[in-house]
Design a protein around this motif. Sequence first.
Motif, mmCIF file in Angstrom:
data_model
loop_
_atom_site.group_PDB
_atom_site.id
_atom_site.type_symbol
_atom_site.label_atom_id
_atom_site.label_comp_id
_atom_site.label_asym_id
_atom_site.label_seq_id
_atom_site.Cartn_x
_atom_site.Cartn_y
_atom_site.Cartn_z
ATOM 1 N N LYS A 185 75.041 19.633 116.561
ATOM 2 C CA LYS A 185 73.915 18.700 116.608
ATOM 3 C C LYS A 185 72.602 19.390 116.286
ATOM 4 C CE LYS A 185 71.626 15.510 119.828
ATOM 5 N NZ LYS A 185 71.641 14.961 121.211
ATOM 6 N N HIS A 186 72.503 20.684 116.606
ATOM 7 C CA HIS A 186 71.243 21.408 116.420
ATOM 8 C C HIS A 186 71.274 22.370 115.236
ATOM 9 C CE1 HIS A 186 69.757 19.682 120.115
ATOM 10 N NE2 HIS A 186 70.881 20.006 120.697
ATOM 11 N N VAL A 187 72.245 22.197 114.353
ATOM 12 C CA VAL A 187 72.321 23.038 113.153
ATOM 13 C C VAL A 187 71.026 23.011 112.339
ATOM 14 C CG1 VAL A 187 73.387 23.140 110.861
ATOM 15 C CG2 VAL A 187 74.804 23.183 112.898
ATOM 16 N N PRO A 188 70.349 21.852 112.163
ATOM 17 C CA PRO A 188 69.104 21.873 111.376
ATOM 18 C C PRO A 188 68.078 22.877 111.889
ATOM 19 C CG PRO A 188 69.847 19.625 111.656
ATOM 20 C CD PRO A 188 70.734 20.466 112.523
ATOM 21 N N ASP A 189 67.921 22.987 113.216
ATOM 22 C CA ASP A 189 66.966 23.953 113.746
ATOM 23 C C ASP A 189 67.451 25.380 113.521
ATOM 24 O OD1 ASP A 189 64.928 22.309 114.512
ATOM 25 O OD2 ASP A 189 65.436 22.266 116.638
ATOM 26 N N TYR A 190 68.754 25.621 113.673
ATOM 27 C CA TYR A 190 69.271 26.967 113.406
ATOM 28 C C TYR A 190 69.037 27.353 111.947
ATOM 29 C CZ TYR A 190 71.599 27.328 117.952
ATOM 30 O OH TYR A 190 71.852 27.422 119.299
ATOM 31 N N VAL A 191 69.207 26.400 111.056
ATOM 32 C CA VAL A 191 68.992 26.689 109.628
ATOM 33 C C VAL A 191 67.513 26.938 109.358
ATOM 34 C CG1 VAL A 191 69.148 25.741 107.296
ATOM 35 C CG2 VAL A 191 71.052 25.459 108.899
ATOM 36 N N ARG A 192 66.624 26.172 109.990
ATOM 37 C CA ARG A 192 65.190 26.419 109.834
ATOM 38 C C ARG A 192 64.821 27.823 110.310
ATOM 39 N NH1 ARG A 192 64.945 21.036 112.183
ATOM 40 N NH2 ARG A 192 64.422 19.497 110.574
ATOM 41 N N ALA A 193 65.524 28.297 111.329
ATOM 42 C CA ALA A 193 65.232 29.620 111.873
ATOM 43 C C ALA A 193 65.802 30.730 111.007
ATOM 44 C CB ALA A 193 65.795 29.734 113.290
ATOM 45 N N ARG A 195 63.716 40.202 115.132
ATOM 46 C CA ARG A 195 63.237 40.298 113.753
ATOM 47 C C ARG A 195 64.372 40.694 112.813
ATOM 48 N NH1 ARG A 195 57.384 40.180 113.792
ATOM 49 N NH2 ARG A 195 57.320 40.890 111.634
ATOM 50 N N ALA A 196 65.329 41.477 113.308
ATOM 51 C CA ALA A 196 66.484 41.834 112.487
ATOM 52 C C ALA A 196 67.325 40.602 112.170
ATOM 53 C CB ALA A 196 67.334 42.886 113.204
ATOM 54 N N VAL A 197 67.422 39.686 113.138
ATOM 55 C CA VAL A 197 68.181 38.452 112.922
ATOM 56 C C VAL A 197 67.428 37.508 111.991
ATOM 57 C CG1 VAL A 197 69.036 36.353 114.038
ATOM 58 C CG2 VAL A 197 69.421 38.595 115.112
ATOM 59 N N LEU A 198 66.147 37.290 112.250
ATOM 60 C CA LEU A 198 65.382 36.261 111.548
ATOM 61 C C LEU A 198 64.782 36.742 110.233
ATOM 62 C CD1 LEU A 198 63.596 34.673 114.649
ATOM 63 C CD2 LEU A 198 65.665 33.888 113.475
ATOM 64 N N GLN A 199 64.519 38.035 110.118
ATOM 65 C CA GLN A 199 63.941 38.626 108.914
ATOM 66 C C GLN A 199 62.765 37.814 108.354
ATOM 67 O OE1 GLN A 199 66.799 39.929 105.985
ATOM 68 N NE2 GLN A 199 67.593 41.476 107.381
ATOM 69 N N GLY A 202 71.064 33.430 105.688
ATOM 70 C CA GLY A 202 70.971 34.375 106.790
ATOM 71 C C GLY A 202 72.044 34.211 107.856
ATOM 72 N N LEU A 203 72.839 33.139 107.779
ATOM 73 C CA LEU A 203 73.841 32.896 108.810
ATOM 74 C C LEU A 203 74.875 34.023 108.917
ATOM 75 C CD1 LEU A 203 74.414 29.038 108.513
ATOM 76 C CD2 LEU A 203 73.249 30.284 110.347
ATOM 77 N N PRO A 204 75.421 34.528 107.800
ATOM 78 C CA PRO A 204 76.377 35.646 107.936
ATOM 79 C C PRO A 204 75.761 36.862 108.624
ATOM 80 C CG PRO A 204 76.521 34.687 105.742
ATOM 81 C CD PRO A 204 75.317 34.080 106.389
ATOM 82 N N ARG A 205 74.508 37.167 108.309
ATOM 83 C CA ARG A 205 73.830 38.298 108.954
ATOM 84 C C ARG A 205 73.682 38.046 110.452
ATOM 85 N NH1 ARG A 205 69.370 37.634 106.671
ATOM 86 N NH2 ARG A 205 68.296 36.562 108.353
ATOM 87 N N ALA A 206 73.263 36.841 110.818
ATOM 88 C CA ALA A 206 73.067 36.515 112.227
ATOM 89 C C ALA A 206 74.391 36.575 112.993
ATOM 90 C CB ALA A 206 72.432 35.135 112.359
ATOM 91 N N ILE A 207 75.452 36.073 112.379
ATOM 92 C CA ILE A 207 76.770 36.110 113.033
ATOM 93 C C ILE A 207 77.222 37.548 113.220
ATOM 94 C CG2 ILE A 207 79.208 35.556 112.711
ATOM 95 C CD1 ILE A 207 78.240 32.976 111.289
ATOM 96 N N LYS A 208 77.009 38.390 112.207
ATOM 97 C CA LYS A 208 77.408 39.799 112.302
ATOM 98 C C LYS A 208 76.665 40.495 113.444
ATOM 99 C CE LYS A 208 77.498 44.145 109.716
ATOM 100 N NZ LYS A 208 77.166 44.821 108.421
ATOM 101 N N ILE A 209 75.356 40.258 113.551
ATOM 102 C CA ILE A 209 74.573 40.888 114.617
ATOM 103 C C ILE A 209 75.010 40.373 115.979
ATOM 104 C CG2 ILE A 209 72.253 41.047 115.619
ATOM 105 C CD1 ILE A 209 71.163 41.148 112.759
#
Length: 206
Positions: free
Chosen positions: A94-102, A30-34, A107-114
């Motif tokens: 190839k799966h960037v669209p799903d990562y962005v949907r998530a 939940r911290a990653v996905l918020q 939120g990518l900088p936050r996810a990378i930091k965690i």
Amino acid sequence: MPTVTPASRADIDDLARLLAQSFQFDPPSRAVLQPSDDQDMLRRAFYLFRAMLASGPIEAGLVDTIREDGRILGVATWEAPGDTMSSSVSSYVKHVPDYVRAIGWAGLPRAIKIRMQIGRHKPGVPAWYLHAIGVHPQFRGRGVGSQLLKHRLDLVDADNQPAYLESSTSLTGRLYRRHGFQTLRPISITEQAVPYAMWRPPTDQR
């Protein structure tokens, strides 16, 4: 009787849905996905796990499932020693669209930091890594998680190799300790999300 079998690409959506249910209330996730609410968490986690599963581990034979009468009861996803989800950069792209949907672009900088925070606590030696394990809500408390762990850990022990994971709840911590994992240290992500690094030494060091 339920049996452990490797997952296939045809299973990806079912497995992602099962893992999303398992991690719906997981503090680090939940911290990653918020998410904005519990349903949003299920949606975001589904896309996150679908991207993760599709980007390499299934082809590498690192996704174990338990099935009974064709129904998937549980799943465990591993990384082999020295591996990184058995994925190339092109596979992740190839799966960037799903990562962005998530996570969303913002939120990518936050996810990378965690992810970097968690990664700093990984052992400095090659080890098997339990990336995620989940059991269908209807089959929790029936030993499904233990059977999944034992299946892979028997193979790990046969090769005299160590294993590593992060436990985010006291319940999962007890399960992992029963299978030989030792608590190392807390990993502070947020005030609410403090998983624990856990280590299982190779057989010749026990």
